[in-house]
Every structure is written in C-alpha cells, then in structure tokens.
Design a protein around this motif. Structure first.
Motif, short mmCIF file in Angstrom:
data_model
loop_
_atom_site.label_atom_id
_atom_site.label_comp_id
_atom_site.label_asym_id
_atom_site.label_seq_id
_atom_site.Cartn_x
_atom_site.Cartn_y
_atom_site.Cartn_z
N MET A 1 0.88 77.48 -32.68
CA MET A 1 0.90 76.48 -31.61
C MET A 1 -0.51 75.97 -31.33
SD MET A 1 4.00 75.98 -30.34
CE MET A 1 3.83 75.42 -28.65
N ASN A 2 -0.61 74.67 -31.10
CA ASN A 2 -1.84 74.07 -30.60
C ASN A 2 -1.83 74.16 -29.07
OD1 ASN A 2 -2.56 73.13 -33.25
ND2 ASN A 2 -1.01 71.55 -32.99
N PHE A 3 -2.99 73.93 -28.45
CA PHE A 3 -2.97 73.82 -27.00
C PHE A 3 -3.86 72.69 -26.53
CE2 PHE A 3 -6.10 77.13 -27.91
CZ PHE A 3 -7.16 76.81 -27.09
N PHE A 4 -3.55 72.20 -25.34
CA PHE A 4 -4.13 71.00 -24.76
C PHE A 4 -4.81 71.38 -23.44
CE2 PHE A 4 -3.34 67.27 -21.88
CZ PHE A 4 -4.13 66.32 -22.53
N PRO A 5 -6.14 71.64 -23.46
CA PRO A 5 -6.83 72.00 -22.22
C PRO A 5 -6.93 70.79 -21.29
CG PRO A 5 -8.11 72.61 -24.17
CD PRO A 5 -7.04 71.67 -24.62
N CYS A 6 -6.60 71.00 -20.04
CA CYS A 6 -6.53 69.90 -19.09
C CYS A 6 -6.96 70.38 -17.71
CB CYS A 6 -5.08 69.41 -19.05
SG CYS A 6 -4.82 67.91 -18.08
N THR A 7 -7.57 69.49 -16.93
CA THR A 7 -7.95 69.82 -15.57
C THR A 7 -7.72 68.61 -14.67
OG1 THR A 7 -9.67 70.91 -14.24
CG2 THR A 7 -10.39 69.12 -15.69
N LEU A 8 -7.60 68.88 -13.38
CA LEU A 8 -7.34 67.83 -12.39
C LEU A 8 -8.61 67.52 -11.61
CD1 LEU A 8 -5.39 66.08 -10.59
CD2 LEU A 8 -5.11 68.14 -9.18
N VAL A 9 -8.93 66.23 -11.51
CA VAL A 9 -9.98 65.77 -10.59
C VAL A 9 -9.36 64.69 -9.72
CG1 VAL A 9 -12.21 64.62 -10.35
CG2 VAL A 9 -11.88 66.31 -12.16
N TYR A 10 -8.97 65.09 -8.52
CA TYR A 10 -8.33 64.15 -7.59
C TYR A 10 -9.38 63.69 -6.58
CZ TYR A 10 -4.82 61.92 -4.72
OH TYR A 10 -4.09 60.98 -4.03
N VAL A 11 -9.56 62.40 -6.49
CA VAL A 11 -10.61 61.83 -5.65
C VAL A 11 -9.99 61.10 -4.47
CG1 VAL A 11 -12.61 60.28 -5.56
CG2 VAL A 11 -12.10 61.55 -7.67
N ASP A 12 -10.34 61.55 -3.25
CA ASP A 12 -9.88 60.88 -2.03
C ASP A 12 -10.95 61.11 -0.97
OD1 ASP A 12 -8.68 60.04 0.36
OD2 ASP A 12 -6.67 60.47 -0.41
N LEU A 13 -11.68 60.06 -0.63
CA LEU A 13 -12.79 60.20 0.32
C LEU A 13 -12.32 60.55 1.72
CD1 LEU A 13 -14.99 57.15 -0.78
CD2 LEU A 13 -15.15 59.53 -1.52
N ASP A 14 -11.06 60.26 2.03
CA ASP A 14 -10.54 60.53 3.38
C ASP A 14 -9.92 61.91 3.53
OD1 ASP A 14 -11.23 57.93 4.17
OD2 ASP A 14 -9.35 57.14 3.35
N ALA A 15 -9.77 62.62 2.41
CA ALA A 15 -9.10 63.91 2.46
C ALA A 15 -10.05 65.01 2.90
CB ALA A 15 -8.52 64.25 1.08
N ARG A 16 -9.46 66.06 3.43
CA ARG A 16 -10.22 67.24 3.85
C ARG A 16 -10.77 67.95 2.61
NH1 ARG A 16 -7.31 72.07 7.30
NH2 ARG A 16 -8.98 73.62 7.24
N PRO A 17 -12.09 68.26 2.59
CA PRO A 17 -12.66 68.97 1.42
C PRO A 17 -11.99 70.32 1.23
CG PRO A 17 -14.39 68.14 2.88
CD PRO A 17 -13.11 68.00 3.62
N GLY A 18 -11.99 70.79 0.00
CA GLY A 18 -11.43 72.11 -0.28
C GLY A 18 -12.19 73.20 0.44
N PRO A 19 -11.51 74.30 0.83
CA PRO A 19 -12.17 75.37 1.58
C PRO A 19 -13.36 75.99 0.86
CG PRO A 19 -9.79 75.61 1.67
CD PRO A 19 -10.07 74.52 0.69
N ASN A 20 -13.37 75.93 -0.47
CA ASN A 20 -14.47 76.54 -1.23
C ASN A 20 -15.50 75.51 -1.68
OD1 ASN A 20 -13.19 79.09 -1.11
ND2 ASN A 20 -11.88 78.52 -2.83
N ALA A 21 -15.33 74.25 -1.28
CA ALA A 21 -16.26 73.20 -1.69
C ALA A 21 -17.59 73.32 -0.95
CB ALA A 21 -15.65 71.83 -1.45
N THR A 22 -18.68 73.24 -1.67
CA THR A 22 -20.02 73.29 -1.07
C THR A 22 -20.76 71.98 -1.23
OG1 THR A 22 -20.86 74.25 -3.13
CG2 THR A 22 -20.24 75.79 -1.39
N ASN A 23 -20.31 71.16 -2.17
CA ASN A 23 -20.95 69.87 -2.44
C ASN A 23 -20.04 68.77 -1.90
OD1 ASN A 23 -22.12 67.56 -3.52
ND2 ASN A 23 -22.63 68.54 -5.47
#
Length: 328
Positions: free
Chosen positions: A1-23
């Motif tokens: 089997m092959n695999f497809f590495p993927c990640t999410l980058v969701y951008v919303d300036l009005d949303a609450r930052p993630g609890p672990n976000a420092t930047n």
C-alpha cells in the motif's frame, strides 16, 4: 500500500486561537507544516499535502521555498458550521478533510492524517502499514494519558453522550495521527457525520471539545461493530511529548517514527527556517527544551512547597499567640 501524508491548515482570523497556540500569526501552522514536510522528505516518505480553506494565503507563505521542496496544496471544501468560540475550532474541520480525501484516494493508497506540529524521525515500518491496511484503520490510543488526567468516568461519559450509546471498551484516540484505507475512511466519515451532529447538540454538557471527542466516539462505535483498529502507539509509530513532562522516558520518543510536539510549536517554526531537516540537530533541541521544562517544573514545585511551609508557620504562630492571650 502507498500512503498519502496530509495535514489541515484552517485559517479564520475571527476564530478563537487553539489552546496550545503561542504564535498569533494565523499562518504559523504553515511554518510548522514546512518543517513536517522537510522531515518527511528526509525520511524518504511522500510529500506532505496541506489542505486549507485559504489556499491562496498558504501559497504566498510557501513562495519562498524551492518548488521541489514545497508541500503540495489542496483546497478544503469546508462545510462545518460551529461557534468560533469553540475550543479547538479549526480542528473540527478534519471531518471535512476526511470526507474529501476518502472520496478521492485510489484504492491502493492510505491516508496518513497528521497534525502540523509533528516531525518524522524514522520511516514508518512497512509491516505496520500492512497491518493497518489489512485492518482498515490505524489510530493513536491515548487513553492512558487522558483517563488519569480528567477521570475515566468523565471521559467515558463524554464519549457515550456523543455516540448516544454504551461502549464495551471505551478508548480515547489522539487526533494527531490517523492511517486509513479509502473504504474504511468512507465508513468512518458516514458514522462521524451523525456523531458530529450529536456532539454539537450536546456540546454544553461535555468536558471535552474538538475533533478528538467525536472522532473517538465514532471509532469506538465502529470497533464495537467489528471494525479493526491497529493501536499505532504501541508500535512507536507516534508519541505525544510535552517539554518537561515525565510521562515517558525521553529516549522512548527518540525511537518513534513521528513525534507530536503540541508544546513545541515555536521549536518547529524555528526548524522550518533551516535549509533542511537534520534529525540529530533537531533532537538536541528537543532535549534542551525538555531540560528547561523540567527545571520550570522543579521551580514551581519548590515555590509551592515554600508557600505551604510559610502558611504552616503562620498558622503555628497564630495558634501560639492565641494560646498566650488565653493564658493571660
């Protein structure tokens, strides 16, 4: 089997930052993804694909990278509607990502869903990939971290509220790693859509929010129906490490294929500025951050101990004073 590495980058300036976000830079996750892609390339793995609702903004951040070294980029078709004050707001859109990718992957390719704040330190073992392909899904069981921290009864109650059913052997799965065949992913998405609807309806009753809550509930429901799930953490495919945390010996993480560093985002963003990913250099930086974390824990412990000691002394002095007044 092959695999497809993927990640999410969701951008919303009005949303609450993630609890672990420092930047506070909303595109800082792109920098982390650059580091992740560099580490994947260094380990001989396929190029990372970033899926984003804001591909034009992400593309501009990637412009300075040579085309052959850039992560791939795909538009995310976001459908989820949720209050932007919800903790881990952006992570909820992993459900849209899973839905979109499950319908597009060829039959001989597995999705490898990763969080941006990760690095690849070793190639994934082919035997493990084969086991996950045979079972359909590979997931990261972190029940031994979550249950003691929040209380097993509360965690299990959240899972069963979200699923609307009782589980035989409830487990909590980390959202940073999921390996699945297209067929199993389609089954997961179909169940997760209804689980997500219930999650939103019950969200005020829950102690846990984010993709882990409704995806874990879905995985438990599927497992009770006979869906095979390989626990990839037992194979050291992935480890979640916080600087200074003594949950596991640091050497255990060095043997993992992937390390998740939710408390090391700044470290990853710094590493992304390097010409290439050098595992030995990066590991030295992880070790240094860990030692600083241990020192901070020690200082906090000493401060708490001294604070209690002062209270005890004050109490003893007060008692003696009151005794003296009574005798007079």
């Amino acid at each position: 089997m092959n695999f497809f590495p993927c990640t999410l980058v969701y951008v919303d300036l009005d949303a609450r930052p993630g609890p672990n976000a420092t930047n506070r830079d909303p595109l800082s996750y792109v920098n982390q993804a650059i580091c992740l892609n560099n580490s994947l390339r260094q380990m001989g793995m396929p190029t990372l694909t970033i899926m984003s609702n804001a591909p034009a903004e992400v593309a501009r951040r990637l412009d300075s990278i040579a085309p052959e070294k850039r992560p791939s980029l795909m538009r995310l078709n976001a459908t989820i509607e949720l209050s932007k004050d919800t903790p881990f707001y952006a992570a909820h859109f992993k459900l849209d990502l899973l839905d979109q990718v499950a319908g597009a992957l060829p039959a001989d390719t597995m999705l490898l869903l990763l969080d941006t704040d990760m690095v690849a330190m070793r190639p994934l073992e082919q035997k493990l990939i084969g086991r996950c392909a045979e079972a359909g899904l590979g997931a990261f069981d972190i029940s031994d971290q979550v249950f003691p921290a929040y209380g097993s009864e509360k965690v299990v109650a959240d899972l069963e509220i979200v699923a609307g059913q009782r589980f035989r052997n409830p487990r909590w799965y980390g959202g940073e790693f999921l390996l699945g065949t297209p067929e199993a992913l389609r089954r997961l998405v179909l169940r997760a859509r209804s689980t997500y609807t219930r999650y939103v309806g019950e969200i005020d009753r829950l102690g846990h929010h984010g993709d882990e809550a409704f995806i874990s509930a879905t995985l438990n429901a599927l497992a009770d129906e006979g869906q095979g799930i390989v626990e990839v953490g037992a194979y050291q495919a992935v480890g979640r490490h916080w600087p200074g945390n003594n949950y596991r010996d640091l050497r255990w993480f060095r043997a993992c294929s992937f390390i998740h560093l939710p408390g090391g985002k700044a470290l990853l963003e710094k590493e992304a500025r390097s010409a290439g990913f050098v595992p030995q250099r990066f590991w030295r930086r992880v070790q240094a951050a860990h030692l600083r974390g241990r020192a901070r824990f020690a200082l906090k412990w000493i401060a708490r101990a001294l604070g209690v000691e002062r209270l005890v002394k004050r109490f003893a002095c007060t008692v003696r004073r009151l005794k003296g007044q009574t005798m007079r």
